[in-house]
Design a protein around this motif. Structure first.
Motif, short mmCIF file in Angstrom:
data_model
loop_
_atom_site.label_atom_id
_atom_site.label_comp_id
_atom_site.label_asym_id
_atom_site.label_seq_id
_atom_site.Cartn_x
_atom_site.Cartn_y
_atom_site.Cartn_z
N THR A 188 3.75 39.00 17.00
CA THR A 188 4.37 40.27 17.34
C THR A 188 3.49 41.39 16.80
O THR A 188 3.10 41.36 15.64
CB THR A 188 5.78 40.40 16.73
OG1 THR A 188 6.58 39.30 17.16
CG2 THR A 188 6.45 41.70 17.15
N ILE A 189 3.19 42.33 17.66
CA ILE A 189 2.44 43.52 17.26
C ILE A 189 3.31 44.71 17.62
O ILE A 189 3.73 44.87 18.76
CB ILE A 189 1.08 43.61 17.99
CG1 ILE A 189 0.27 42.34 17.74
CG2 ILE A 189 0.33 44.87 17.58
CD1 ILE A 189 -0.96 42.21 18.61
N ARG A 190 3.60 45.54 16.63
CA ARG A 190 4.53 46.66 16.82
C ARG A 190 3.91 47.92 16.22
O ARG A 190 3.33 47.87 15.15
CB ARG A 190 5.84 46.32 16.10
CG ARG A 190 6.92 47.35 16.22
CD ARG A 190 8.19 46.92 15.46
NE ARG A 190 8.70 45.66 15.97
CZ ARG A 190 8.93 44.57 15.21
NH1 ARG A 190 8.68 44.59 13.92
NH2 ARG A 190 9.41 43.48 15.74
N ASP A 191 4.06 49.02 16.94
CA ASP A 191 3.61 50.30 16.38
C ASP A 191 4.63 51.39 16.68
O ASP A 191 5.54 51.19 17.48
CB ASP A 191 2.22 50.69 16.88
CG ASP A 191 2.19 51.11 18.35
OD1 ASP A 191 3.21 51.61 18.87
OD2 ASP A 191 1.14 50.96 18.99
N ASP A 192 4.49 52.49 16.00
CA ASP A 192 5.38 53.63 16.24
C ASP A 192 4.57 54.79 16.82
O ASP A 192 4.81 55.95 16.54
CB ASP A 192 6.10 54.05 14.95
CG ASP A 192 5.16 54.45 13.83
OD1 ASP A 192 3.92 54.33 14.00
OD2 ASP A 192 5.65 54.89 12.77
N GLY A 193 3.63 54.42 17.69
CA GLY A 193 2.75 55.41 18.30
C GLY A 193 3.38 56.13 19.47
O GLY A 193 4.60 56.24 19.58
N CYS A 194 2.54 56.57 20.40
CA CYS A 194 3.03 57.40 21.51
C CYS A 194 3.76 56.59 22.57
O CYS A 194 4.54 57.16 23.33
CB CYS A 194 1.89 58.19 22.12
SG CYS A 194 0.58 57.20 22.82
N GLY A 195 3.54 55.28 22.65
CA GLY A 195 4.24 54.45 23.63
C GLY A 195 3.89 54.84 25.06
O GLY A 195 3.05 55.69 25.31
N PHE A 196 4.54 54.19 26.01
CA PHE A 196 4.33 54.48 27.43
C PHE A 196 5.53 53.98 28.21
O PHE A 196 6.36 53.24 27.69
CB PHE A 196 3.02 53.84 27.95
CG PHE A 196 2.99 52.34 27.86
CD1 PHE A 196 3.39 51.55 28.92
CD2 PHE A 196 2.57 51.72 26.69
CE1 PHE A 196 3.35 50.16 28.84
CE2 PHE A 196 2.53 50.34 26.59
CZ PHE A 196 2.92 49.55 27.67
N ASP A 197 5.60 54.35 29.47
CA ASP A 197 6.67 53.91 30.34
C ASP A 197 6.18 52.68 31.11
O ASP A 197 5.35 52.80 32.01
CB ASP A 197 7.06 55.02 31.31
CG ASP A 197 8.15 54.62 32.29
OD1 ASP A 197 8.63 53.46 32.22
OD2 ASP A 197 8.53 55.45 33.12
N SER A 215 7.89 49.05 25.56
CA SER A 215 7.35 50.32 25.12
C SER A 215 8.26 51.45 25.57
O SER A 215 8.87 51.37 26.64
CB SER A 215 5.95 50.54 25.66
OG SER A 215 5.34 51.65 25.04
N THR A 216 8.33 52.47 24.76
CA THR A 216 9.11 53.66 25.08
C THR A 216 8.27 54.89 24.73
O THR A 216 7.76 54.96 23.61
CB THR A 216 10.42 53.69 24.28
OG1 THR A 216 11.14 52.48 24.53
CG2 THR A 216 11.27 54.89 24.64
N PRO A 217 8.11 55.82 25.67
CA PRO A 217 7.35 57.03 25.37
C PRO A 217 7.87 57.72 24.11
O PRO A 217 9.08 57.81 23.88
CB PRO A 217 7.56 57.90 26.61
CG PRO A 217 7.83 56.93 27.71
CD PRO A 217 8.62 55.82 27.05
N SER A 218 6.96 58.16 23.29
CA SER A 218 7.24 58.87 22.02
C SER A 218 7.91 58.01 20.96
O SER A 218 8.31 58.53 19.93
CB SER A 218 8.09 60.13 22.27
OG SER A 218 7.43 60.99 23.18
N VAL A 219 8.05 56.71 21.20
CA VAL A 219 8.69 55.82 20.22
C VAL A 219 7.72 54.76 19.73
O VAL A 219 7.63 54.50 18.54
CB VAL A 219 9.96 55.16 20.81
CG1 VAL A 219 10.56 54.16 19.84
CG2 VAL A 219 10.98 56.23 21.17
N GLY A 220 7.01 54.10 20.63
CA GLY A 220 6.07 53.07 20.24
C GLY A 220 6.09 51.88 21.18
O GLY A 220 6.77 51.90 22.21
#
Length: 75
Positions: free
Chosen positions: A15-24, A53-58
């Motif tokens: 599992t690779i998870r980030d709290d970056g900008c995300g995408f749709d 992924s969720t925009p503005s969430v990660g």
């Protein structure tokens, strides 16, 4: 970024998870090579890939691979 790798006797999960900008994910077209290549490689070893992924969430990428699956595909 958080990376988790787990191993059971014949199964691996990553599992690779980030709290970056995300995408749709619904807006990703077929010409985006990164996701397409990931999916192609996962299929070639008989693994499972999930990308959330969720925009503005990660983004979270999950991969599960049963080591015996690849051996069966090679025969």
């Amino acid at each position: 970024v958080e990376i988790t790798l787990s191993r059971q006797p014949e199964m691996f999960s990553l599992t690779i998870r980030d709290d970056g900008c995300g995408f749709d994910p619904a807006a990703v077209t077929q010409d985006h090579l990164g996701l397409g290549i990931m999916e192609e490689r996962v299929r070639s070893i008989g693994a499972v890939l999930k990308v959330d992924s969720t925009p503005s969430v990660g983004t979270e990428i999950f991969l599960r691979w049963n080591a015996n699956t690849e051996e069966k595909n090679d025969r």
